[in-house]
Design an enzyme around this catalytic site. Structure first.
Site, PDB file in Angstrom:
ATOM      1  N   LEU A   5       0.851  -1.144  -0.052  1.00  0.00           N
ATOM      2  CA  LEU A   5      -0.113  -0.035   0.039  1.00  0.00           C
ATOM      3  C   LEU A   5       0.999   1.263   0.002  1.00  0.00           C
ATOM      4  CD1 LEU A   5      -2.595  -0.617   2.770  1.00  0.00           C
ATOM      5  CD2 LEU A   5      -3.121  -0.359   0.243  1.00  0.00           C
ATOM      6  N   ASP A   6       0.673   2.106  -0.613  1.00  0.00           N
ATOM      7  CA  ASP A   6       1.689   3.177  -1.025  1.00  0.00           C
ATOM      8  C   ASP A   6       1.367   4.179   0.498  1.00  0.00           C
ATOM      9  OD1 ASP A   6      -0.424   5.623  -1.290  1.00  0.00           O
ATOM     10  OD2 ASP A   6      -0.756   4.620  -3.319  1.00  0.00           O
ATOM     11  N   LYS A   7       2.395   4.913   0.860  1.00  0.00           N
ATOM     12  CA  LYS A   7       2.454   5.580   1.922  1.00  0.00           C
ATOM     13  C   LYS A   7       1.281   6.395   2.255  1.00  0.00           C
ATOM     14  CE  LYS A   7       5.285   9.891   1.007  1.00  0.00           C
ATOM     15  NZ  LYS A   7       4.341  10.773   1.429  1.00  0.00           N
TER      16      LYS A   7
END
Length: 187
Positions: A45-47
């Site tokens: 999951l991207d930040k």
């Protein structure tokens, strides 16, 4: 038996145990929340995204969870800027053409704002003159920032993205930064 951890990744946390970014940056990572040796995230999951991250200590299981060829469904709660119309929702359901090709069909439902959702830190930036809406989106791919790119393609930029389910594993009532053990086959 393979061990599985379900983690509710907070906004701003990297989906890895070390920060391999620029020197001197102190971005938060999984190591600030999970102290179990030998575990690795199955997918990312991207930040800027929140929600369910599955970790395992078995490489083969990690591949079966994360690799697109297994087509494991991933469900997201997505707050978008704007009001979705039938054409935009239909385009997402059929698949949209992005720079890296056409997406597979997605399951899209417009939903009420989730009642039990935690506050995000920092809060989502709202514009009083622009409405927002919530969608539940299920995809079976895993391209980089795919859901964000899909909604932007139909004129509905993503304000907040929360993964709520991967296969049979569900976030349920887990709060951000918490984790729990799960079975290999489902939560």
């Amino acid at each position: 038996m393979n061990r599985v951890i379900l983690f509710n990744k907070p906004f701003g946390v990297l989906s890895q145990f070390t920060d391999k970014g620029t020197q001197g940056s102190a971005r938060p990572t999984l190591s600030g929340f999970i102290d179990e040796p030998g575990f690795y995230p199955a997918g990312r999951l991207d930040k800027d995204s929140e929600g369910l991250l599955v970790l395992t200590d078995n490489g083969a299981l990690q591949a079966r969870i994360a690799h697109p060829k297994y087509k494991r469904p991933k469900t997201y709660l997505v707050q978008v800027e704007g009001t979705p119309d039938a054409a935009a929702l239909d385009a997402l359901r059929k698949g949209v053409t992005l720079k890296d090709g056409k997406t597979a069909p997605a399951t899209i439902t417009q939903i009420d704002p989730p009642a039990d959702l935690w506050e995000r830190d920092p809060p989502v930036r709202f514009r009083k003159s622009v409405p927002d809406a919530w969608l539940e989106i299920t995809i079976r791919e895993g391209r980089n920032r795919q859901v964000r790119r899909m909604t932007a393609h139909v004129g509905l930029p993503t304000l907040r993205l929360i993964r709520s389910q991967i296969g049979d594993w569900r976030l349920n009532q887990m709060r951000p930064g918490t984790w729990r053990w799960a079975s290999e086959t489902g939560a």
